[in-house]
Structures are given as structure tokens and as C-alpha cells.
Design an enzyme around this catalytic site. Structure first.
Site, PDB file in Angstrom:
ATOM      1  N   TRP A 161       0.859  -1.192   0.000  1.00 47.97           N
ATOM      2  CA  TRP A 161       0.000   0.000   0.000  1.00 47.97           C
ATOM      3  C   TRP A 161       0.896   1.243   0.000  1.00 47.97           C
ATOM      4  CZ3 TRP A 161      -2.225   2.571   4.881  1.00 47.97           C
ATOM      5  CH2 TRP A 161      -3.214   3.496   4.543  1.00 47.97           C
ATOM      6  N   ASP A 169      -1.270  -5.941   8.841  1.00 47.93           N
ATOM      7  CA  ASP A 169      -2.264  -4.966   8.400  1.00 47.93           C
ATOM      8  C   ASP A 169      -3.459  -5.755   7.869  1.00 47.93           C
ATOM      9  OD1 ASP A 169      -3.782  -2.972   7.312  1.00 47.93           O
ATOM     10  OD2 ASP A 169      -2.123  -1.964   6.285  1.00 47.93           O
ATOM     11  N   LYS A 198     -13.840  -1.057   5.286  1.00 55.16           N
ATOM     12  CA  LYS A 198     -14.374  -1.824   4.151  1.00 55.16           C
ATOM     13  C   LYS A 198     -15.471  -2.775   4.611  1.00 55.16           C
ATOM     14  CE  LYS A 198     -10.433  -0.176   2.644  1.00 55.16           C
ATOM     15  NZ  LYS A 198     -10.088   0.807   1.674  1.00 55.16           N
TER      16      LYS A 198
HETATM   17  C1  LMR Z   1      -6.791   2.127  -0.741  1.00 58.29           C
HETATM   18  O1  LMR Z   1      -5.717   1.508  -0.746  1.00 58.29           O
HETATM   19  O2  LMR Z   1      -7.317   2.577  -1.767  1.00 58.29           O
HETATM   20  C2  LMR Z   1      -7.535   2.279   0.553  1.00 58.29           C
HETATM   21  O3  LMR Z   1      -6.865   1.623   1.575  1.00 58.29           O
HETATM   22  C3  LMR Z   1      -7.858   3.671   0.864  1.00 58.29           C
HETATM   23  C4  LMR Z   1      -6.692   4.512   1.242  1.00 58.29           C
HETATM   24  O4  LMR Z   1      -6.758   5.132   2.292  1.00 58.29           O
HETATM   25  O5  LMR Z   1      -5.700   4.552   0.495  1.00 58.29           O
END
Ligand code: LMR
Length: 393
Positions: free
Chosen positions: A128, A209, A244
């Protein structure tokens, strides 16, 4: 001071909303930020959430302060969602409410920074986009470990295992509990055991996570990785989110759970989390957590929520398979690997230029890393999206 400031960078995920709003096409498709849309492309409030909100409006008698740990019922029920009640891991776990999953990660970073013996974190590559940002700003040294092969759409297990062999005591290793973001590729139970053993040998602390619990196979199945880690490791930290699975995105409802070697150590760890929160935002806002606590504490609402969650999960899975079907045999890339992956996201594995063409020529918006939010596909737009991907691949 302000006069010397540089232009602010645009967030790679949140910043996409502006580009999407500017796109004038009536056929535009937003596959950017991870948000669940129904078959009409709407982001709805779950009926169980509405019911809980009505009950809160009627029944809540005070807005007095809570502690830095937040809503106690929420914490207890979240702990029960993560670990089977009666299990050893459940007994060794303690949970505090946080400002979303992001807040949990940041509190974890500050907690490790304050009490840990090292400030090095291993992050999967890819991961992420906010992970390196959060741990970077908290002063961590970041080491990327190979996780996923974008070209073949498979886990890089061997490379991952040799990178994890470099872990040492005092390090933190971040693992995605399920529905890996951005790839959707998760370890099998046997692979989780291998990973857990490698982390155990090193003496490092796993930070899991878990933002998508219930979006892969089911609530029980999706916590399997967590259970395997807890069985084989004395300590673990879990950052989880209700954004989510309860569709509570803007309510910022998350949790940080510490698993200790025994219940006493977990209590002490929890106690030491509280000043970290107190010096940051004092305590989290209650509303989202009160909603979740109400739903999980009411047998009927809980059963209905599980059905709502299953409906979201199944719709995403159906769209994933439909996209793979539409893409099969008609272009230069084999996308069948997407069918075996989980959750909201899929990495298309196309170039930056192809991502730009998707957006400019086809009005299909995916992140710069070619991550597509499968939960943004609908029966109405999936053919257009498949055509677009085929054209730019
Ligand atoms: C994403 O990866 O799109 C979600 O987890 C929202 C975010 O806060 O980035």
C-alpha cells in the site's frame, strides 16, 4: 515559513479523486481508491449500519469522554473478530480503538519507536502506497522484501523467504493479513506457516495490516494467517479496519491489537499504548466504533451484517471472474492469474504509459501502479473496462 513552502505532493490514491472529477466523459469509470460499490456503482450505507445509527440516536444518553483506548465494547468485539474466542491467541490479545486502520499503523509506529529496540521495518514489494510514507515519517529505516511478481501474477515466495532471513531481533515486518493491497495475492496456510517460522527464528515483530477482513473467503478463513502467526510467535501487532467490511470509510473506525507472550504482558503493552494515543489525539471519536459494537453485540444484526459482507465479497468475486472471462483470449496478455486472487484489488501489470492511455483514451482510472479496484466494476461498465485493458495491454 509558508512563503518558502514547496508545492505539496499529490497523494497517489486520494489525489485520484480530483483527476476523476475533472474527467468529463459520461463513460468514466473510477477504479482508484479502495471503496466498495454496489452493482449500480453506488457506495451505500449498509442497512445494519443505518439500524445501529437509529438505535444510537435513540439510546445514547451521554457523550462523556471515554479513555484513550476508545469504546470498550468495540474493543472486546473486535478482539473476538480477529481471534477465536476461547483460543490462546484471544487470551493473549488486547485491543484499542484507533482512528481508522491508518491511525492504528501510525500508533503502532510510534509505539515501536518509543519502546522497541530497533527502528527498521520490512515492507512487502509492492505494498500500500501509504505504508512507506507512514513509517518513513515516523523515522523508520525501510527495507523492501520481494513479495509479488507483477509479470507472472504470482507470489515470489523463495525470494521473500531469503529476504526475511535478514530479519533480526528489534526489526518489524509488515504482513498483509488477507487481500494483499495492491496485488490480491495471499499466502496459503502452508506458506503462512513458513513465513511465521522465519519471523520466529529472527526475533522480529510481525505487524499485520488487516484492512479487508471478510473480503477474501469469509470471516473465519480470512483470519487464518493471523491464527497461524499467533500460534507460532510470542508477540504480534495487528492494525485492523472497519472501513471496508462495515463500509464505514469516513467514520475512521480502526483498531490496534497487541498479542503478548501471555495475558499479563499483553495488558502491560496495552497500558503503554495509551500514552502514545493521549499525546497524539487523546482518544478516538466514538461514532463508528459505537455502530460496530452495536452490530456485533446484537445477534440478529450481526447475522445480517455477515450476509451483507458475503454479498459484497461475492459481487467482487463475480466481477473479478467476469473481467477475466472478457479478457481471455482476445489480447496480448493472459489475465487468468487474476481469478485466483482475492479482495478488492488487482494489479494489471501494465506500463505507466498504458495506465495513462486507460485514463485519457478510455476514461478508466486506475492507480499509477496499475492497481484496479475490482469493487468498482459493475455489470454496466465491465465490458468497457475489459475492452480498454485489452486495447492498452
Ligand atoms: C486504498 O488503498 O485505496 C484504501 O486503503 C484507501 C486509502 O486510504 O488509500
Amino acid at each position: 515559513m509558508f512563503a518558502q513552502l514547496p508545492e505539496a505532493p499529490i497523494d497517489p490514491i486520494l489525489g485520484m479523486a480530483q483527476a476523476f472529477a475533472r474527467d468529463p466523459s459520461p463513460d468514466k469509470v473510477d477504479l482508484g481508491i479502495g471503496i466498495y460499490k454496489d452493482e449500480h456503482g453506488e457506495v451505500i450505507v449498509l442497512p445494519t449500519v443505518k439500524a445501529a445509527e437509529r438505535a444510537l440516536v435513540e439510546g445514547q444518553s451521554t457523550k462523556r469522554y471515554l479513555s484513550s483506548a476508545g469504546n470498550p465494547e468495540y474493543n472486546e468485539r473486535t478482539r473476538g473478530l480477529l481471534f477465536r474466542e476461547g483460543s490462546d491467541a484471544h487470551a493473549r490479545a488486547r485491543t484499542i480503538q484507533t482512528v481508522g486502520g491508518t491511525g492504528a499503523l501510525r500508533v503502532a509506529a510510534d509505539f515501536i519507536g518509543k519502546f522497541g529496540t530497533g527502528k527498521r521495518i520490512f515492507l512487502p514489494d509492492p505494498t500500500w502506497a501509504n505504508h512507506p510514507a507512514i513509517f518513513g515519517v515516523a523515522g523508520f529505516e525501510i527495507v523492501n522484501y520481494p513479495y509479488y511478481d507483477i509479470a507472472t501474477g504470482t507470489l515470489k515466495l523463495d525470494e521473500m523467504m531469503s529476504a526475511l532471513a535478514d530479519l533480526r531481533a528489534g526489526d518489524t515486518v509488515l504482513l498483509h493479513g488477507c487481500c494483499h493491497n495492491p496485488s490480491g495475492a495471499d499466502p496459503s496456510a502452508a506458506q503462512w506457516a513458513e513465513i511465521a517460522d522465519a519471523v520466529a527464528r529472527s526475533g522480529a515483530t510481525p505487524l499485520v495490516d488487516l484492512a479487508y477482513l471478510g473480503f477474501a473467503e469469509g470471516l473465519e478463513e480470512d483470519r487464518q494467517g493471523l491464527a497461524i502467526l499467533a500460534e507460532r510467535l510470542p508477540e504480534m501487532i495487528v492494525a485492523s479496519s472497519c472501513s471496508k467490511n462495515f463500509a464505514l470509510y469516513r467514520e475512521r473506525t480502526g483498531a490496534l491489537t497487541v498479542v503478548g507472550a501471555n495475558p499479563g504482558q499483553a495488558d502491560t503493552a496495552l497500558g503503554n499504548l495509551l500514552p502514545v494515543v493521549r499525546t497524539n489525539y487523546s482518544m478516538p471519536p466514538d461514532h463508528g466504533a459505537a455502530i460496530v459494537a452495536h452490530i456485533l453485540g446484537d445477534a440478529t444484526l450481526r447475522a445480517t451484517w455477515e450476509q451483507e459482507l458475503a454479498a459484497m465479497r461475492n459481487r467482487i468475486r463475480d466481477m473479478r471472474h467476469e473481467l477475466v472471462r472478457l479478457l481471455s483470449g482476445n489480447n496480448r496478455r493472459d489475465y487468468s492469474f487474476l481469478a485466483g486472487q482475492h479482495g478488492m484489488f488487482a494489479m494489471l501489470g501494465i506500463s505507466g504509459d498504458a495506465v495513462r492511455r486507460l485514463r485519457e483514451e478510455w476514461h478508466v482510472h486506475v492507480t499509477g501502479s496499475s492497481r484496479a479496484n475490482i469493487a468498482g466494476l459493475t455489470p454496466r461498465n465491465v465490458e468497457h473496462v475489459a475492452q480498454a485493458i485489452a486495447a492498452v495491454s
